[in-house]
Design an enzyme around this catalytic site. Structure first.
Site, PDB file in Angstrom:
ATOM      1  N   GLY A  42       0.781  -1.239   0.000  1.00 35.32           N
ATOM      2  CA  GLY A  42       0.000   0.000   0.000  1.00 35.32           C
ATOM      3  C   GLY A  42       0.805   1.277   0.000  1.00 35.32           C
ATOM      4  O   GLY A  42       0.402   2.275  -0.577  1.00 35.32           O
ATOM      5  N   GLU A  97       3.809   5.027   5.433  1.00 35.47           N
ATOM      6  CA  GLU A  97       2.634   4.148   5.395  1.00 35.47           C
ATOM      7  C   GLU A  97       1.529   4.748   4.542  1.00 35.47           C
ATOM      8  O   GLU A  97       1.461   5.956   4.378  1.00 35.47           O
ATOM      9  CB  GLU A  97       2.097   3.961   6.826  1.00 35.47           C
ATOM     10  CG  GLU A  97       2.451   2.642   7.470  1.00 35.47           C
ATOM     11  CD  GLU A  97       1.654   1.464   6.915  1.00 35.47           C
ATOM     12  OE1 GLU A  97       1.106   1.544   5.798  1.00 35.47           O
ATOM     13  OE2 GLU A  97       1.588   0.442   7.616  1.00 35.47           O
ATOM     14  N   ASP A  98       0.662   3.900   4.056  1.00 31.13           N
ATOM     15  CA  ASP A  98      -0.504   4.367   3.312  1.00 31.13           C
ATOM     16  C   ASP A  98      -1.576   4.890   4.260  1.00 31.13           C
ATOM     17  O   ASP A  98      -2.127   5.969   4.077  1.00 31.13           O
ATOM     18  CB  ASP A  98      -1.066   3.248   2.420  1.00 31.13           C
ATOM     19  CG  ASP A  98      -1.255   1.921   3.150  1.00 31.13           C
ATOM     20  OD1 ASP A  98      -0.933   1.825   4.353  1.00 31.13           O
ATOM     21  OD2 ASP A  98      -1.730   0.966   2.513  1.00 31.13           O
ATOM     22  N   ASP A 101      -4.972   2.804  10.729  1.00 31.95           N
ATOM     23  CA  ASP A 101      -6.351   2.513  11.096  1.00 31.95           C
ATOM     24  C   ASP A 101      -6.368   2.244  12.604  1.00 31.95           C
ATOM     25  O   ASP A 101      -6.321   3.176  13.396  1.00 31.95           O
ATOM     26  CB  ASP A 101      -6.786   1.313  10.238  1.00 31.95           C
ATOM     27  CG  ASP A 101      -8.245   0.952  10.374  1.00 31.95           C
ATOM     28  OD1 ASP A 101      -9.060   1.855  10.545  1.00 31.95           O
ATOM     29  OD2 ASP A 101      -8.568  -0.247  10.304  1.00 31.95           O
ATOM     30  N   ARG A 163      -5.627  -0.213  -6.388  1.00 31.90           N
ATOM     31  CA  ARG A 163      -4.393   0.429  -5.903  1.00 31.90           C
ATOM     32  C   ARG A 163      -3.923   1.514  -6.869  1.00 31.90           C
ATOM     33  O   ARG A 163      -3.300   2.491  -6.472  1.00 31.90           O
ATOM     34  CB  ARG A 163      -3.259  -0.603  -5.782  1.00 31.90           C
ATOM     35  CG  ARG A 163      -3.455  -1.615  -4.680  1.00 31.90           C
ATOM     36  CD  ARG A 163      -2.162  -2.408  -4.482  1.00 31.90           C
ATOM     37  NE  ARG A 163      -2.365  -3.628  -3.714  1.00 31.90           N
ATOM     38  CZ  ARG A 163      -2.377  -3.694  -2.393  1.00 31.90           C
ATOM     39  NH1 ARG A 163      -2.221  -2.613  -1.671  1.00 31.90           N
ATOM     40  NH2 ARG A 163      -2.557  -4.855  -1.787  1.00 31.90           N
TER      41      ARG A 163
END
Ligand code: IMP
Ligand code: MG
Length: 175
Positions: A42, A97-98, A101, A163
């Site tokens: 990601g 990081e993408d 969460d 993506r």
């Protein structure tokens, strides 16, 4: 209902924000070399775009982790599927990081990386869902805070699809 993707953050806005982050990182790391670590898959689109906008010397490495869990939530038990090629000893590390969460994946990952002797370690994420946080992770650079919705694009997938979208979107009508 057919599966469609609704635009949440348009391409131009994402690009502008990455430009700003790149400038800020370049200022913060003035006189240093920044060692970017991409968490595959990601993070790869974001890291490449970010790296192009950083004006201090950059080196890059990649790792892949899998966190056991179901399709849309992580358990926090992290398995390193592909480790970094290089040591972190004495490096100014920036983990890219993408999305963050629950924070579980990153919490464990950072614990592992900290033990490898980096000179400094910071965290940069394109997206953050602060409402969902379960583990406390300190994020140094955030692209966008987003609401608790499952997003795709710019590296993020839904069942490995989307993506490649150049914007951040929300999947609608998924089974
Ligand atoms: P965490 O351990 O719960 O923070 O999970 C982080 C990982 O879950 C991210 O690196 C993504 O791979 C994935 N993830 C979390 N939220 C989303 C989302 O909205 N869309 C796509 N992937 C997500
Ligand atoms: Mg990820």
């Amino acid at each position: 209902m057919a599966e469609t993707v609704k635009v949440l953050i348009p391409e131009e806005e994402v690009n502008e924000r990455i430009e700003t982050l790149g400038k800020k990182i370049s200022e913060d790391y003035a006189g240093k070399q920044v060692h970017l670590i991409c968490v595959l898959k990601g993070g790869v689109f974001f890291m490449c775009e970010l790296a192009k906008r950083i004006s201090v010397p950059v080196s890059m490495d990649f790792m892949s982790v899998s966190s056991y869990g179901d399709g849309t939530s992580s358990s926090g038990v992290v398995k390193i599927a592909k480790d970094l090629d290089e040591t972190l000893e004495g490096k100014d590390v920036l983990v890219v990081e993408d999305i963050i969460d629950s924070g579980r994946t990153l919490f464990y990952l950072l614990e592992i990386l900290k033990k490898r002797g980096p000179k400094s370690m910071r965290l940069c994420t394109l997206l953050d869902k602060p409402e969902r946080r379960v583990r406390d992770v300190k994020v140094d650079y955030v692209g966008f805070n987003i609401p608790d919705e499952f997003v795709v694009g710019y590296g993020l997938d839904y069942a490995q699809k989307y993506r490649n979208l150049p914007y951040i979107g929300v999947v609608e009508g998924a089974e």
